[in-house]
Design a protein around this motif. Structure first.
Motif, PDB file in Angstrom:
ATOM      1  N   TYR A 127      75.252 -17.075 -35.111  1.00 46.58           N
ATOM      2  CA  TYR A 127      74.400 -17.427 -33.976  1.00 46.58           C
ATOM      3  C   TYR A 127      73.037 -16.746 -34.043  1.00 46.58           C
ATOM      4  N   MET A 147      66.382 -22.646 -34.161  1.00 45.12           N
ATOM      5  CA  MET A 147      66.269 -24.019 -33.673  1.00 45.12           C
ATOM      6  C   MET A 147      65.383 -24.847 -34.603  1.00 45.12           C
ATOM      7  N   ASP A 148      64.385 -24.220 -35.203  1.00 47.55           N
ATOM      8  CA  ASP A 148      63.532 -24.929 -36.163  1.00 47.55           C
ATOM      9  C   ASP A 148      64.364 -25.497 -37.305  1.00 47.55           C
ATOM     10  N   LYS A 191      61.388 -30.516 -32.811  1.00 42.59           N
ATOM     11  CA  LYS A 191      61.969 -29.575 -31.859  1.00 42.59           C
ATOM     12  C   LYS A 191      61.979 -30.126 -30.434  1.00 42.59           C
ATOM     13  N   TYR A 197      65.208 -30.171 -27.971  1.00 39.68           N
ATOM     14  CA  TYR A 197      65.226 -29.556 -26.643  1.00 39.68           C
ATOM     15  C   TYR A 197      65.451 -30.582 -25.525  1.00 39.68           C
ATOM     16  N   PRO A 256      68.767 -27.397 -23.797  1.00 42.53           N
ATOM     17  CA  PRO A 256      67.658 -26.577 -23.314  1.00 42.53           C
ATOM     18  C   PRO A 256      67.379 -25.345 -24.158  1.00 42.53           C
ATOM     19  N   GLY A 257      68.391 -24.854 -24.881  1.00 42.17           N
ATOM     20  CA  GLY A 257      68.198 -23.665 -25.700  1.00 42.17           C
ATOM     21  C   GLY A 257      69.305 -23.506 -26.713  1.00 42.17           C
ATOM     22  N   LYS A 258      69.200 -22.462 -27.520  1.00 40.77           N
ATOM     23  CA  LYS A 258      70.167 -22.241 -28.594  1.00 40.77           C
ATOM     24  C   LYS A 258      71.561 -21.944 -28.042  1.00 40.77           C
ATOM     25  N   LEU A 259      71.635 -21.195 -26.953  1.00 36.00           N
ATOM     26  CA  LEU A 259      72.948 -20.871 -26.393  1.00 36.00           C
ATOM     27  C   LEU A 259      73.649 -22.132 -25.895  1.00 36.00           C
ATOM     28  N   GLU A 260      72.926 -23.011 -25.225  1.00 34.26           N
ATOM     29  CA  GLU A 260      73.530 -24.256 -24.741  1.00 34.26           C
ATOM     30  C   GLU A 260      74.037 -25.117 -25.894  1.00 34.26           C
ATOM     31  N   TYR A 301      74.972 -23.954 -28.879  1.00 35.58           N
ATOM     32  CA  TYR A 301      76.131 -23.242 -29.423  1.00 35.58           C
ATOM     33  C   TYR A 301      77.365 -23.477 -28.558  1.00 35.58           C
TER      34      TYR A 301
END
Length: 208
Positions: A36, A41-42, A52, A56, A60-64, A66
């Protein structure tokens, strides 16, 4: 029209569900390879062949992103174990199928097991909750069968189920880490025989 523009046009025509699946597949590769924290994200967007902003739009983000992957794979594992319990009334075969479910899961090409069993984000409450949900659901599926068929109370049946889940998971991961030193069917047979000698010998099927 340039090739880049053509690719962009093709990407824009993908239905939302297909686009989401494409992004999840790309993210799976990156998270499995990098973990993680090192995943970017790139890189995920590039692997998926999108910008990107498109990525998005869906997450909305990397955690979402994952978490979406993790929940999907936890559901897959729960389904595998539940199917193992429901696919037969032969308890010896049920035990083998349960063990096999874990071996098949870790042997998948997507390396989904890394997210579920080797996540580097267990300190995140949502991640730990998802992992615990998977373990609890698999344990519950086995507990229900043992309670009904072995004549045990809930607590004793659950402890046996925890043991079966634990041995299956650890053995499957060890087999994989050891570069599949033996055929999967042989490994499943060894572990299921070990488990069945205890469950089948000590807690026989109760007559109705």
């Amino acid at each position: 029209m340039s090739e880049t523009v053509q690719q962009a046009n093709r990407a824009a025509r993908l239905p939302r569900t297909a686009r989401r699946a494409q992004l999840l597949e790309a993210a799976q590769d990156v998270f499995a390879k990098n973990g993680y924290h090192a995943a970017a994200m790139d890189e995920i967007a590039e692997r998926a062949g999108v910008s990107k902003p498109v990525l998005y739009q869906h997450f909305p983000g990397k955690l979402e992103l994952y978490m979406a992957l993790l929940e999907m794979h936890v559901d897959e594992l729960i389904m595998r174990v539940s199917d193992a319990m429901e696919s037969t009334t032969d308890n010896k075969l049920r035990v083998r199928n349960a063990v096999s479910a874990y071996f098949d899961f870790v042997d998948g090409e997507s390396q989904a097991y890394r997210l579920v069993f080797e996540s580097d984000l267990r300190g995140e409450p949502a991640v730990q909750a998802a992992i615990d949900r998977g373990t609890d659901a698999c344990t519950a599926a086995i507990t229900e069968t043992i309670t009904a068929d072995a004549g045990l109370d809930q607590e004793r049946a659950r402890l046996l189920a925890v043991g079966l889940v634990g041995i299956s998971q650890v053995a499957a991961r060890s087999w994989l880490a050891n570069n599949r030193a033996m055929a999967k069917e042989e490994a499943v047979g060894l572990i299921s025989t070990l488990a069945w000698k205890g469950i089948g010998g000590g807690f026989p099927l109760q007559s109705s």
